[in-house]
Design a protein around this motif. Structure first.
Motif, mmCIF file in Angstrom:
data_model
loop_
_atom_site.group_PDB
_atom_site.id
_atom_site.type_symbol
_atom_site.label_atom_id
_atom_site.label_comp_id
_atom_site.label_asym_id
_atom_site.label_seq_id
_atom_site.Cartn_x
_atom_site.Cartn_y
_atom_site.Cartn_z
ATOM 1 N N CYS A 46 0.829 -1.208 0.000
ATOM 2 C CA CYS A 46 0.000 0.000 0.000
ATOM 3 C C CYS A 46 0.863 1.258 0.000
ATOM 4 O O CYS A 46 0.531 2.254 -0.660
ATOM 5 C CB CYS A 46 -0.942 -0.004 1.196
ATOM 6 S SG CYS A 46 -2.248 -1.265 1.108
ATOM 7 N N ARG A 47 1.970 1.223 0.719
ATOM 8 C CA ARG A 47 2.871 2.372 0.710
ATOM 9 C C ARG A 47 3.449 2.592 -0.683
ATOM 10 O O ARG A 47 3.582 3.724 -1.153
ATOM 11 C CB ARG A 47 4.003 2.171 1.729
ATOM 12 C CG ARG A 47 3.566 2.352 3.178
ATOM 13 C CD ARG A 47 4.761 2.398 4.110
ATOM 14 N NE ARG A 47 5.468 1.130 4.197
ATOM 15 C CZ ARG A 47 5.178 0.177 5.075
ATOM 16 N NH1 ARG A 47 4.190 0.349 5.953
ATOM 17 N NH2 ARG A 47 5.867 -0.958 5.101
ATOM 18 N N LYS A 48 3.814 1.504 -1.338
ATOM 19 C CA LYS A 48 4.393 1.603 -2.673
ATOM 20 C C LYS A 48 3.389 2.095 -3.717
ATOM 21 O O LYS A 48 3.788 2.614 -4.768
ATOM 22 C CB LYS A 48 4.947 0.237 -3.100
ATOM 23 C CG LYS A 48 6.181 -0.186 -2.333
ATOM 24 C CD LYS A 48 6.650 -1.560 -2.766
ATOM 25 C CE LYS A 48 7.931 -1.953 -2.021
ATOM 26 N NZ LYS A 48 8.381 -3.315 -2.409
ATOM 27 N N ALA A 49 2.105 1.937 -3.443
ATOM 28 C CA ALA A 49 1.073 2.325 -4.406
ATOM 29 C C ALA A 49 0.977 3.830 -4.594
ATOM 30 O O ALA A 49 0.392 4.306 -5.577
ATOM 31 C CB ALA A 49 -0.280 1.766 -3.960
ATOM 32 N N VAL A 50 1.546 4.595 -3.655
ATOM 33 C CA VAL A 50 1.499 6.059 -3.689
ATOM 34 C C VAL A 50 2.925 6.554 -3.918
ATOM 35 O O VAL A 50 3.795 6.344 -3.081
ATOM 36 C CB VAL A 50 0.931 6.609 -2.368
ATOM 37 C CG1 VAL A 50 0.910 8.126 -2.379
ATOM 38 C CG2 VAL A 50 -0.467 6.047 -2.119
ATOM 39 N N THR A 51 3.169 7.200 -5.077
ATOM 40 C CA THR A 51 4.531 7.575 -5.451
ATOM 41 C C THR A 51 4.622 9.065 -5.759
ATOM 42 O O THR A 51 3.600 9.721 -6.013
ATOM 43 C CB THR A 51 5.010 6.782 -6.687
ATOM 44 O OG1 THR A 51 4.658 7.498 -7.878
ATOM 45 C CG2 THR A 51 4.419 5.378 -6.732
ATOM 46 N N PRO A 52 5.837 9.602 -5.784
ATOM 47 C CA PRO A 52 6.012 11.019 -6.118
ATOM 48 C C PRO A 52 5.575 11.377 -7.538
ATOM 49 O O PRO A 52 5.350 12.548 -7.839
ATOM 50 C CB PRO A 52 7.523 11.238 -5.963
ATOM 51 C CG PRO A 52 7.997 10.130 -5.095
ATOM 52 C CD PRO A 52 7.115 8.971 -5.388
ATOM 53 N N LYS A 53 5.471 10.385 -8.408
ATOM 54 C CA LYS A 53 5.083 10.632 -9.796
ATOM 55 C C LYS A 53 3.622 10.294 -10.065
ATOM 56 O O LYS A 53 3.179 10.296 -11.211
ATOM 57 C CB LYS A 53 5.980 9.817 -10.740
ATOM 58 C CG LYS A 53 7.416 10.300 -10.789
ATOM 59 C CD LYS A 53 7.523 11.683 -11.432
ATOM 60 C CE LYS A 53 8.977 12.070 -11.631
ATOM 61 N NZ LYS A 53 9.111 13.380 -12.335
ATOM 62 N N GLY A 54 2.882 9.998 -9.008
ATOM 63 C CA GLY A 54 1.477 9.624 -9.163
ATOM 64 C C GLY A 54 1.209 8.270 -8.546
ATOM 65 O O GLY A 54 2.132 7.525 -8.215
ATOM 66 N N THR A 265 14.703 3.893 -2.267
ATOM 67 C CA THR A 265 14.813 4.957 -1.273
ATOM 68 C C THR A 265 13.451 5.299 -0.730
ATOM 69 O O THR A 265 12.515 5.589 -1.480
ATOM 70 C CB THR A 265 15.451 6.216 -1.886
ATOM 71 O OG1 THR A 265 16.749 5.890 -2.335
ATOM 72 C CG2 THR A 265 15.528 7.337 -0.872
ATOM 73 N N ASP A 266 13.313 5.285 0.586
ATOM 74 C CA ASP A 266 12.081 5.714 1.234
ATOM 75 C C ASP A 266 12.220 7.197 1.540
ATOM 76 O O ASP A 266 12.904 7.612 2.459
ATOM 77 C CB ASP A 266 11.844 4.930 2.529
ATOM 78 C CG ASP A 266 10.520 5.273 3.185
ATOM 79 O OD1 ASP A 266 9.840 6.202 2.698
ATOM 80 O OD2 ASP A 266 10.173 4.613 4.189
ATOM 81 N N ASP A 267 11.586 8.036 0.678
ATOM 82 C CA ASP A 267 11.735 9.473 0.849
ATOM 83 C C ASP A 267 10.565 10.111 1.553
ATOM 84 O O ASP A 267 10.400 11.335 1.551
ATOM 85 C CB ASP A 267 11.940 10.136 -0.519
ATOM 86 C CG ASP A 267 10.769 9.900 -1.461
ATOM 87 O OD1 ASP A 267 9.775 9.288 -1.045
ATOM 88 O OD2 ASP A 267 10.841 10.352 -2.631
ATOM 89 N N GLY A 268 9.714 9.273 2.135
ATOM 90 C CA GLY A 268 8.576 9.793 2.863
ATOM 91 C C GLY A 268 7.423 10.208 1.964
ATOM 92 O O GLY A 268 6.437 10.797 2.415
ATOM 93 N N SER A 269 7.519 9.899 0.696
ATOM 94 C CA SER A 269 6.503 10.320 -0.248
ATOM 95 C C SER A 269 5.356 9.341 -0.345
ATOM 96 O O SER A 269 4.369 9.578 -1.036
ATOM 97 C CB SER A 269 7.131 10.461 -1.647
ATOM 98 O OG SER A 269 7.581 9.200 -2.091
ATOM 99 N N GLY A 270 5.480 8.209 0.298
ATOM 100 C CA GLY A 270 4.447 7.188 0.166
ATOM 101 C C GLY A 270 4.960 5.963 -0.540
ATOM 102 O O GLY A 270 4.309 4.941 -0.572
ATOM 103 N N TYR A 271 6.128 6.073 -1.150
ATOM 104 C CA TYR A 271 6.712 4.876 -1.767
ATOM 105 C C TYR A 271 7.832 4.353 -0.875
ATOM 106 O O TYR A 271 8.728 5.126 -0.524
ATOM 107 C CB TYR A 271 7.296 5.161 -3.152
ATOM 108 C CG TYR A 271 7.910 3.919 -3.753
ATOM 109 C CD1 TYR A 271 7.091 2.927 -4.283
ATOM 110 C CD2 TYR A 271 9.269 3.682 -3.699
ATOM 111 C CE1 TYR A 271 7.632 1.761 -4.777
ATOM 112 C CE2 TYR A 271 9.816 2.512 -4.190
ATOM 113 C CZ TYR A 271 8.991 1.567 -4.733
ATOM 114 O OH TYR A 271 9.516 0.391 -5.208
#
Length: 271
Positions: A46-54, A265-271
């Motif tokens: 679920c975390r990976k489903a949300v990314t900085p690019k959409g 990299t876990d940048d806190g963006s959701g991925y």
């Protein structure tokens, strides 16, 4: 229209690009259907489903994880899908119908049901198609129905076309190539047959029809071929998350790398 052989040759030549990577990301059903799945693994999905690019279009998980995913992804726009009659495509209609009803009640927004492909190949098409019809009824207006044809087992393009048309006729919202659990997953050849089936009947169908290749798609170049086919057969602009999905577990990393994001990299963006 070009022959399937010509279209497939052109699709194989399609090159990976940021444009294809962004389109693939938006149309991805990020999937975890392993026997070793845990709540922790699904939380990571679920975390990976949300990314900085959409965000991806959906996550696809076993039904016991549906409530967890609905809670984790609430407000993100990411839909939650599950699988029914999976992976073997049995012929117990009542069991599949009951399974789908329970899945929708648990919050599944999309149900990917396996067509009883062995029955379909064995001259019992009536039972196979009736199972799809009953699962569609169980989904009602609450969940989209994607029907997995298992094209690597159906093999014959004429059978793949017939199965596509039969499933659409009883309510499939999407037709999907594969479970990812047999030797042959998605192929461009099967995709071309299925997209042409959709193209042929869509004018007479009062709901959007979609296509989902699944099984063995792990790079942006792989995805580019399928998106090229969709553009060539259905017209540019047709393949959106409403009508086109990739069933994938490993494509996301290559998509993010193509888009210049370190997938590790876990940048806190959701991925």
């Amino acid at each position: 229209m070009d022959t399937i052989e010509q279209l497939v040759a052109e699709a194989k030549a399609a090159e990976a690009s940021e444009t294809y990577a962004l389109r693939a990301l938006a149309s991805m059903d990020l999937t975890s259907l392993g026997l070793d799945d845990t709540e922790e693994k699904i939380a990571d999905l679920c975390r990976k489903a949300v990314t900085p690019k959409g965000n991806v279009a959906a996550v696809c998980v076993y039904d016991k994880y549906v409530p967890q995913c609905r809670k984790a992804l609430g407000g993100s726009g990411v839909r939650v899908a599950t699988v029914c009659n999976f992976p073997h495509g049995g012929t117990d209609i009542a069991a599949a119908e009951a399974e789908a009803k329970a899945q929708v009640a648990a919050g599944a927004q999309e149900v990917d049901v396996v067509l009883p492909y062995r029955a379909y190949l064995g001259d019992d098409r009536e039972t196979a198609v009736e199972l799809v019809r009953k699962v569609k009824k169980a989904c009602g207006s609450e969940a989209r129905l994607k029907v997995i044809l298992e094209t690597g087992e159906l093999r014959d393009p004429r059978v793949i076309r017939d199965a596509s048309l039969d499933c659409i006729a009883v309510g499939a919202d999407f037709i999907k190539t594969s479970t990812g659990k047999v030797a042959v997953g998605a192929t461009l050849e099967a995709a071309a047959v299925m997209l042409r089936a959709i193209k042929g009947v869509q004018p007479g169908i009062d709901r959007p029809l979609g296509f989902k290749p699944s099984g063995g798609i792990s790079t942006v170049k792989d995805a580019a071929g399928y998106l090229y086919l969709a553009d060539a057969i259905m017209g540019e602009g047709w393949a959106t998350p409403e009508t086109f999905r990739f069933g994938v577990s490993s494509l996301l990393g290559n998509v993010l790398t193509t888009l210049g994001i370190d997938a590790n990299t876990d940048d806190g963006s959701g991925y």
